[in-house]
Enzyme design. Structure first.
Site, mmCIF file in Angstrom:
data_model
loop_
_atom_site.group_PDB
_atom_site.id
_atom_site.type_symbol
_atom_site.label_atom_id
_atom_site.label_comp_id
_atom_site.label_asym_id
_atom_site.label_seq_id
_atom_site.Cartn_x
_atom_site.Cartn_y
_atom_site.Cartn_z
ATOM 1 N N GLU A 318 -79.032 -56.889 107.694
ATOM 2 C CA GLU A 318 -78.070 -57.990 107.624
ATOM 3 C C GLU A 318 -78.178 -58.904 108.834
ATOM 4 O OE1 GLU A 318 -76.352 -58.813 105.157
ATOM 5 O OE2 GLU A 318 -76.138 -57.044 103.884
ATOM 6 N N ARG A 322 -79.352 -62.827 108.187
ATOM 7 C CA ARG A 322 -78.281 -63.802 108.424
ATOM 8 C C ARG A 322 -78.449 -64.503 109.771
ATOM 9 N NH1 ARG A 322 -73.240 -62.381 105.212
ATOM 10 N NH2 ARG A 322 -73.791 -60.585 103.938
ATOM 11 N N ASP A 462 -83.630 -55.397 95.766
ATOM 12 C CA ASP A 462 -83.961 -56.768 95.384
ATOM 13 C C ASP A 462 -84.939 -57.476 96.307
ATOM 14 O OD1 ASP A 462 -82.036 -56.696 97.367
ATOM 15 O OD2 ASP A 462 -80.651 -58.083 96.393
#
Length: 695
Positions: A318, A322, A462
């Protein structure tokens, strides 16, 4: 007695009398008494002979539940609700004295007469009290009765019926707890200073992004087969821009500097270590939309307040997609060297996670101490998640090219986990029942072995499949990047052969795989697959490329229908399929971008105005359902209209969802897809030809 002793056990047999049983019971008691006298340890293993114990028969269990357990639980629940109701009555009077969001000084300055008016004093308080009790009882009684009826049914109810009744009961229980203390005051940074700012191009009336399409037209980058001559729909583009301003203004007002905004509470939430996730996720979107004042304040916050020497167990994945990705994209758009300095500082804090025997990083690293670990739910120490260790190469590879002097260490750091995983993807190393081209979700970073057989291109899988393609595109599709291309072609075959299933309306959905067969359920996350196949279709010349584009079209249609077929116009988190027909699975929506992402790619590829109409329809539904006076929220249940909103504006709503909406209505040269490639958080990184890769 259990009620069966005097009934024949079979037709034609005599009734069973209790004489023999009483004799056996007496002998057993005498034996137990002797053992007790002798101190025999076998007494500890002695089992009760009485059939009166709970659970001796189905009838006794049912009666115990019906006449003992349910009344006890019901009385306890009503007592709890009564206490909470009385607590709410007292606290409600206190909260009503001051409007929501008032400061302490305003509360102290509120006259008592104003407080009485805020409470809404009625002429007959006792009548109001009785009405409240009746409303509360009616609100709770209906689902409680349904749940009790389901539990009281002799057939004990189906799991679906019990789950529905339990959900209704929980939804009816209003936990009226005290308001949180007021949030600390929010201070905006100044937008002043000398640094690059987004500027509107006089010729195009939009912000120029990089080469602005010139490199694509001159052949300086490979041709991806994107539709030429796309012109802006100015009115709709500006409507999306206005929505960005509205949502971001709420964040600035109530939570500036925090990771995310809680609109209902009008305060911030820090789920990413107070790294200002929304600010960093918004930087490139603010630049692309030409929101110079908002961008300048965000940029100065990063410069003045963003630091990484903090006691925080950060998710490597993350934080990379990000924060590192957002800062790199801001640099590529603006050329501001401050962002590269921040990126290098962060990368050094993340580096300890890669210090494993295989080079596959652990999921979590303490930014201050460098201590690393993996989440306990992966099953064993050292076991990591596929999408989390396999979705770092874009960002770390870009960092290597942007630091001065160029440092290949970061590129190798990000590519090594991919090389290791691909090396363990042959038939010899894959677990049984996992088809070639697909990858299990869990990998042991110490022993370099797969530890489960579940496959998903949705949650936890994904971006692994996404980055195999996008790193190849990011590297200029050169011969040195051929290993990435070949790996993606292999997974594309695996997905097409095993996970893509045709529907009943010229559409298709993407299943998951669990130990030997497809599971007919699709995550909203999996909607990115339509955009991935569209990106991978190239110029659409070969039969393989045509198949990719056709698959992208079918999946994108299914994802649009997830919105169009919903009562609120908003898609659920998951949908299941029975006989090709979709039904709602997990009913929430958290402002995810994957559906509009695929619609954006399909429009840029084909120029078909149908995709713009789909996008506009979805945008209007989101505005109607998400927007509040203090921010934009997701939904708890997409089946309910008017909406039941949650209390969070996701940082990726600014980074991805609103950005894709803006770009689909903008000129095709704004973030031209031959010159830029998006990471999995939709942060655009410049395409640069690469001459080296270890994959």
């Amino acid at each position: 007695r259990d009620g069966r002793a005097d009934r024949p056990s079979r037709v034609g047999q005599r009734p069973r009398h209790g004489v023999a049983r009483r004799l056996r019971t007496g002998l057993a008691r005498a034996s137990a008494a002797n053992m007790r006298a002798e101190g025999s340890p076998s007494l500890l293993r002695a089992k009760p002979t009485s059939s009166r114990a709970y659970g001796a028969s189905k009838t006794s269990r049912r009666r115990a539940r019906r006449y003992v357990l349910l009344p006890i639980l019901g009385c306890a629940a009503w007592a709890l609700l009564f206490v909470l109701y009385k607590q709410h009555e007292v606290l409600g009077e206190r909260r009503a004295a001051t409007p929501r969001g008032a400061t302490l000084a305003e509360r102290l300055a509120t006259p008592s007469s104003d407080q009485e008016r805020a409470r809404g004093v009625h002429a007959d308080p006792q009548a109001e009290e009785r009405q409240k009790e009746l409303e509360t009882a009616d609100e709770i009684a209906s689902p409680a009765k349904n749940f009790a009826a389901a539990a009281d049914d002799d057939d004990e109810g189906t799991p679906e019926e019990l789950r529905a009744a339990a959900e209704a009961l929980m939804d009816s229980m209003k936990w009226n707890l005290p308001d949180e203390p007021p949030a600390p005051p929010v201070t905006l940074t100044s937008g002043a200073g000398e640094f690059p700012r987004p500027a509107i191009d006089e010729k195009t009336n939009v912000v120029r992004t990089g080469a602005g399409g010139d490199d694509a037209r001159d052949g300086a980058v490979p041709d991806g087969g994107w539709h030429r001559g796309i012109k802006a729909d100015v009115a709709r583009r500006n409507a999306v821009r206005d929505a960005m301003v509205d949502a971001y203004d709420a964040y600035e007002k109530y939570a500036f500097g925090d990771d995310e905004l809680r609109p209902q509470a009008r305060r911030g939430k820090n789920a990413f270590g107070a790294l200002g996730a929304t600010i960093i996720d918004s930087l490139d979107t603010l630049w692309i939309m030409g929101l110079s004042d908002h961008y300048s304040r965000a940029r100065n916050w990063v410069d003045e307040f963003l630091y990484f020497d903090r006691e925080w167990e950060a998710s490597v994945f993350e934080t990379t997609i990000r924060v590192l990705g957002g800062l790199l994209a801001a640099y590529d758009l603006s050329g501001d060297e401050m962002y590269v300095e921040k990126c290098l500082e962060l990368a050094k804090r993340l580096e300890p996670a890669f210090r494993t025997p295989t080079g596959v990083p652990k999921n979590i690293v303490n930014l201050k101490t460098g201590e690393t670990k993996t989440p306990p739910w992966t099953g064993a120490p050292g076991v990591v998640v596929l999408s989390e260790f396999g979705s770092l190469a874009m960002e770390f590879g870009a960092l290597s090219e942007r630091v001065t002097p160029r440092d290949e260490k970061w590129r190798v750091l990000g590519e090594t986990p991919v090389k290791v995983a691909i090396g363990k993807s042959d038939e010899k190393n894959l677990p049984r029942n996992v088809p070639n081209g697909l990858y299990p979700l869990y990998f042991d970073s110490t022993r370099a072995v797969w530890t489960n057989t579940k496959v998903s291109v949705g949650a936890m899988g994904d971006s692994w499949y996404e980055y195999l393609l996008k790193v190849w595109v990011q590297g200029g599709r050169t011969e040195a990047m051929r290993g990435w291309h070949d790996a993606w072609q292999n997974v594309a075959r695996g997905i097409l052969e095993n996970l893509v299933i045709d529907g009943n309306d010229d559409d298709a959905f993407v299943a998951s795989w669990d130990g030997g067969g497809p599971v007919h359920e699709m995550d909203h996350l999996s909607c990115f697959v339509g955009g991935m196949f569209c990106l991978g279709s190239g110029s659409g010349v070969t039969e393989q490329e045509k198949l990719y584009l056709e698959t992208a079209r079918k999946i994108t249609k299914t994802c649009y229908k997830m919105y169009a077929d919903s009562p609120t116009g908003i898609a659920p988190e998951t949908i299941g399929f029975r006989g090709g027909t979709a039904h709602v699975g997990q009913r929430s929506n958290i402002q995810r971008p994957e559906a509009i992402e695929s619609i954006f790619y399909m429009y840029r590829k084909t120029g078909d105005e149908m995709y713009r109409e789909w996008a506009w329809e979805m945008f209007q539904s989101m505005k109607a359902q998400y927007r509040t006076e203090s921010g934009w929220c997701g939904l708890k249940d997409v089946r309910v209209n008017p909406p039941q909103r949650d209390d969070l504006t996701q940082s990726f709503f600014f980074a991805e969802t609103l950005k894709y909406f803006y770009l689909i209505f903008a000129d095709g040269d704004v973030v031209h897809l031959d010159e830029w490639v998006f990471n999995t958080e939709a942060h655009p990184l410049r395409v640069r030809a690469r001459k080296h890769s270890i994959v």
